[in-house]
Design a protein around this motif. Structure first.
Motif, PDB file in Angstrom:
ATOM      1  N   ASP A  50       0.838  -1.196   0.000  1.00  0.00           N
ATOM      2  CA  ASP A  50       0.000   0.000   0.000  1.00  0.00           C
ATOM      3  C   ASP A  50       0.875   1.248   0.000  1.00  0.00           C
ATOM      4  O   ASP A  50       2.080   1.188   0.243  1.00  0.00           O
ATOM      5  CB  ASP A  50      -0.967   0.015   1.197  1.00  0.00           C
ATOM      6  CG  ASP A  50      -0.257  -0.034   2.552  1.00  0.00           C
ATOM      7  OD1 ASP A  50       0.996   0.025   2.584  1.00  0.00           O
ATOM      8  OD2 ASP A  50      -0.946  -0.133   3.581  1.00  0.00           O
ATOM      9  N   LEU A  51       0.243   2.369  -0.317  1.00  0.00           N
ATOM     10  CA  LEU A  51       0.901   3.670  -0.267  1.00  0.00           C
ATOM     11  C   LEU A  51       0.465   4.350   1.026  1.00  0.00           C
ATOM     12  O   LEU A  51      -0.728   4.581   1.243  1.00  0.00           O
ATOM     13  CB  LEU A  51       0.516   4.519  -1.476  1.00  0.00           C
ATOM     14  CG  LEU A  51       0.771   3.899  -2.862  1.00  0.00           C
ATOM     15  CD1 LEU A  51       0.406   4.897  -3.957  1.00  0.00           C
ATOM     16  CD2 LEU A  51       2.212   3.442  -3.011  1.00  0.00           C
ATOM     17  N   VAL A  52       1.416   4.670   1.872  1.00  0.00           N
ATOM     18  CA  VAL A  52       1.108   5.265   3.172  1.00  0.00           C
ATOM     19  C   VAL A  52       0.915   6.771   3.054  1.00  0.00           C
ATOM     20  O   VAL A  52       0.022   7.348   3.673  1.00  0.00           O
ATOM     21  CB  VAL A  52       2.241   4.946   4.179  1.00  0.00           C
ATOM     22  CG1 VAL A  52       1.959   5.590   5.531  1.00  0.00           C
ATOM     23  CG2 VAL A  52       2.414   3.438   4.333  1.00  0.00           C
ATOM     24  N   GLU A  53       1.742   7.396   2.241  1.00  0.00           N
ATOM     25  CA  GLU A  53       1.694   8.856   2.124  1.00  0.00           C
ATOM     26  C   GLU A  53       2.226   9.279   0.759  1.00  0.00           C
ATOM     27  O   GLU A  53       3.254   8.770   0.305  1.00  0.00           O
ATOM     28  CB  GLU A  53       2.542   9.472   3.238  1.00  0.00           C
ATOM     29  CG  GLU A  53       2.516  10.971   3.332  1.00  0.00           C
ATOM     30  CD  GLU A  53       3.371  11.456   4.492  1.00  0.00           C
ATOM     31  OE1 GLU A  53       4.335  12.212   4.230  1.00  0.00           O
ATOM     32  OE2 GLU A  53       3.100  11.060   5.646  1.00  0.00           O
ATOM     33  N   ILE A  54       1.518  10.198   0.109  1.00  0.00           N
ATOM     34  CA  ILE A  54       1.955  10.730  -1.185  1.00  0.00           C
ATOM     35  C   ILE A  54       2.062  12.247  -1.065  1.00  0.00           C
ATOM     36  O   ILE A  54       1.081  12.920  -0.717  1.00  0.00           O
ATOM     37  CB  ILE A  54       0.965  10.378  -2.315  1.00  0.00           C
ATOM     38  CG1 ILE A  54       0.762   8.861  -2.411  1.00  0.00           C
ATOM     39  CG2 ILE A  54       1.466  10.926  -3.651  1.00  0.00           C
ATOM     40  CD1 ILE A  54      -0.311   8.460  -3.410  1.00  0.00           C
TER      41      ILE A  54
END
Length: 200
Positions: A50-54
């Motif tokens: 998953d992507l935690v922060e962009i």
């Protein structure tokens, strides 16, 4: 066997990917950079979890790409010492056997940790367990159960070789791998699965 590892990186999304949803485009670039690669003291990366922060995208005006600072988690293959895993014999040599789990091939079992008494058949290039007067072969392709003994990480850097213009060019050093697993097939319950199926 599998763990989650968190990374931070600046990910480049090229203009041709702008038609994709942002998350999909970023995940694609992360997988291209990280998947199917071993990282020191982390393990063998499989894919993005998953992507935690962009962060906000920054446009590189000279080429049109967008750069995002991203915090993300990867699914990582990193079995722990003592864990039991199943794979297939990939190759045999006088010093031991190599086992593959399909997506990862660098699992080594030294001859001292194979069932004993044992013998290496030079003509067939295969290890044989001499069990109660019978020859039980550890054939390539055989499914085996092994116990993880230890993990080894190495910094593998390209070697320098003379280039065509008299300078140096970088070439890969083929003998080393960045991540290797050492296993044991002497422990109770380990060895080819076919042996245990016959004994049950």
């Amino acid at each position: 066997m599998f763990v989650l590892a968190e990374f931070k990186d600046t990910i480049r999304v090229k203009p041709h990917a702008f038609s994709k949803p942002k998350v999909e485009a970023i995940e694609y670039e992360i997988n291209a950079k990280y998947a199917n690669k071993a990282f020191h003291d982390i393990g063998f990366c499989i894919c993005v979890h998953d992507l935690v922060e962009i962060g906000d995208g920054i446009v590189q005006h000279s080429e049109g790409s967008v750069f995002y600072k991203v915090k993300f988690r990867m699914i990582v293959f990193r079995p722990f010492p003592g864990e039991i895993i199943v794979g297939k014999i990939k190759a045999s040599a006088p010093d031991g056997i190599w086992v593959s789990v399909g997506f990862f091939d660098d699992i080594f079992i030294a001859k001292e940790l194979l069932p004993s008494p044992r013998e290496f058949e030079e003509s067939e290039q295969v290890w044989v367990w001499k069990y109660q007067g019978a020859d039980l072969f550890l054939d390539v392709g055989e499914r085996v159960r092994l116990q993880v003994q230890r993990l080894e990480f190495k910094e593998v850097r390209p070697d320098a070789a003379p280039g065509p213009d008299g300078g140096e060019t970088l070439v890969e050093a083929p003998a080393e791998v960045p991540f290797k697993i050492f296993g044991d097939m002497k422990s109770p319950g380990t060895g080819p699965l076919a042996w245990w199926a016959q004994s049950e």
